[in-house]
Design an enzyme around this catalytic site. Structure first.
Site, PDB file in Angstrom:
ATOM      1  CE  LYS A 121      -3.222  -2.266   3.186  1.00  0.00           C
ATOM      2  NZ  LYS A 121      -3.780  -2.166   4.573  1.00  0.00           N
ATOM      3  CD  GLU A 138       8.451  -0.760  -3.096  1.00  0.00           C
ATOM      4  OE1 GLU A 138       7.731  -0.025  -2.397  1.00  0.00           O
ATOM      5  OE2 GLU A 138       8.716  -1.925  -2.786  1.00  0.00           O
ATOM      6  CG  ASP A 139       6.754   2.359   0.339  1.00  0.00           C
ATOM      7  OD1 ASP A 139       7.466   1.487  -0.192  1.00  0.00           O
ATOM      8  OD2 ASP A 139       6.086   2.131   1.364  1.00  0.00           O
ATOM      9  CG  ASP A 189      15.025  -1.503   4.746  1.00  0.00           C
ATOM     10  OD1 ASP A 189      16.204  -1.135   4.864  1.00  0.00           O
ATOM     11  OD2 ASP A 189      14.365  -1.952   5.699  1.00  0.00           O
ATOM     12  CG  PHE A 248      10.562   2.143  10.665  1.00  0.00           C
ATOM     13  CD1 PHE A 248      10.777   0.996   9.893  1.00  0.00           C
ATOM     14  CD2 PHE A 248       9.271   2.617  10.813  1.00  0.00           C
ATOM     15  CE1 PHE A 248       9.705   0.333   9.288  1.00  0.00           C
ATOM     16  CE2 PHE A 248       8.196   1.952  10.209  1.00  0.00           C
ATOM     17  CZ  PHE A 248       8.423   0.808   9.457  1.00  0.00           C
ATOM     18  CG  ASP A 288       2.536   0.694   7.282  1.00  0.00           C
ATOM     19  OD1 ASP A 288       3.426   0.501   6.414  1.00  0.00           O
ATOM     20  OD2 ASP A 288       2.062  -0.216   7.980  1.00  0.00           O
ATOM     21  NE  ARG A 338      -0.758   1.925   4.961  1.00  0.00           N
ATOM     22  CZ  ARG A 338       0.266   1.152   4.600  1.00  0.00           C
ATOM     23  NH1 ARG A 338       1.270   1.670   3.935  1.00  0.00           N
ATOM     24  NH2 ARG A 338       0.282  -0.126   4.910  1.00  0.00           N
TER      25      ARG A 338
HETATM   26  P1  IMP Z   1      12.721  -4.388   1.599  1.00  0.00           P
HETATM   27  O1  IMP Z   1      12.249  -5.683   1.018  1.00  0.00           O
HETATM   28  O2  IMP Z   1      13.531  -4.632   2.862  1.00  0.00           O
HETATM   29  O3  IMP Z   1      13.466  -3.522   0.629  1.00  0.00           O
HETATM   30  O4  IMP Z   1      11.451  -3.646   2.144  1.00  0.00           O
HETATM   31  C1  IMP Z   1      10.659  -2.907   1.331  1.00  0.00           C
HETATM   32  C2  IMP Z   1       9.297  -2.618   1.949  1.00  0.00           C
HETATM   33  O5  IMP Z   1       9.324  -2.618   3.380  1.00  0.00           O
HETATM   34  C3  IMP Z   1       8.885  -1.235   1.547  1.00  0.00           C
HETATM   35  O6  IMP Z   1       8.187  -1.258   0.332  1.00  0.00           O
HETATM   36  C4  IMP Z   1       8.039  -0.786   2.719  1.00  0.00           C
HETATM   37  O7  IMP Z   1       6.718  -1.183   2.514  1.00  0.00           O
HETATM   38  C5  IMP Z   1       8.649  -1.497   3.909  1.00  0.00           C
HETATM   39  N1  IMP Z   1       9.623  -0.621   4.612  1.00  0.00           N
HETATM   40  C6  IMP Z   1      10.977  -0.680   4.588  1.00  0.00           C
HETATM   41  N2  IMP Z   1      11.551   0.289   5.320  1.00  0.00           N
HETATM   42  C7  IMP Z   1      10.512   1.014   5.815  1.00  0.00           C
HETATM   43  C8  IMP Z   1      10.431   2.201   6.630  1.00  0.00           C
HETATM   44  O8  IMP Z   1      11.420   2.821   7.050  1.00  0.00           O
HETATM   45  N3  IMP Z   1       9.161   2.641   6.905  1.00  0.00           N
HETATM   46  C9  IMP Z   1       8.042   2.032   6.457  1.00  0.00           C
HETATM   47  N4  IMP Z   1       8.066   0.942   5.677  1.00  0.00           N
HETATM   48  C10 IMP Z   1       9.289   0.429   5.361  1.00  0.00           C
HETATM   49 MG    MG Z   2       6.332  -0.891  -0.022  1.00  0.00          MG
END
Ligand code: IMP
Ligand code: MG
Length: 173
Positions: free
Chosen positions: A40, A96-97, A100, A149, A156, A162
């Site tokens: 989302k 993407e938002d 990470d 974070f 969120d 959000r």
């Molecule tokens: P990744 O697979 O570790 O790259 O995580 C990606 C997803 O985790 C993102 O699309 C977010 O939905 C969530 N996410 C990662 N870091 C954060 C953060 O700092 N705040 C909120 N959501 C996060």
């Molecule tokens: Mg995401």
């Protein structure tokens, strides 16, 4: 209660989104693009980015679940909403938002490639470098963040925050 520390103002996000939208519009000039937002978290960024592009786009969303209620990736990812548009032979931009570990994006790009698009590139609002575990290439990033974070503007923590128009660091005591 966790503390909310301001990181990016509304105007910072507007400025960077406009700049990235100009780059994307120039890169895909004369072509059209399928924007695939990742639910989302990307819903607000997607809406703002799409309105700033000057090329025609088709819009779709996917949902990938990887996070539980914690703040670190479980590494286990599954698609819980599939793509609806036929992307075969088309240019696709994943929106993407935040990237990470990069595990979600790697999984998603592999998933999209199965539908034989012409190209798949990646645009993210936030590129968080601290925990990157995958070599995935982020083609467009509005902001680079070292660590922490973040919440707000679609992002969120356990479904909260959000709706905030700016981005904050959520600090746990
Ligand atoms: P990744 O697979 O570790 O790259 O995580 C990606 C997803 O985790 C993102 O699309 C977010 O939905 C969530 N996410 C990662 N870091 C954060 C953060 O700092 N705040 C909120 N959501 C996060
Ligand atoms: Mg995401």
């Amino acid at each position: 209660m966790p503390e909310l520390i301001p990181v990016l103002k509304r105007e910072d996000i507007e400025e960077s989104t406009a700049s990235v939208a100009r780059q994307i519009s120039a890169a895909y000039k004369g072509r059209k693009l399928v924007l695939v937002g990742v639910l989302k978290g990307a819903f607000i960024f997607m809406a703002d980015l799409a309105r700033r592009l000057t090329i025609p786009v088709e819009i779709d969303f996917v949902r990938a679940a990887s996070y539980g209620s914690g703040t670190t990736s479980s590494g286990k990812i599954e698609i819980t909403k599939e793509i609806d548009i036929d992307i075969e032979g088309k240019d696709v931009l994943v929106v993407e938002d935040i990237v990470d570990s990069g595990l979600t994006l790697t999984y998603l790009v592999n998933y999209l490639n199965k539908f034989k698009p012409a190209t798949v590139r990646v645009c993210t609002l936030l590129d968080k470098l601290e925990r990157r575990q995958s070599k995935i290439k982020v083609d467009y990033a509005c902001h680079t963040i070292e660590k922490g974070f973040l919440v707000g503007y679609g992002l969120d923590y356990d479904e909260a925050y959000r709706e905030l128009p700016a981005i904050y660091h959520l600090k746990f005591q």
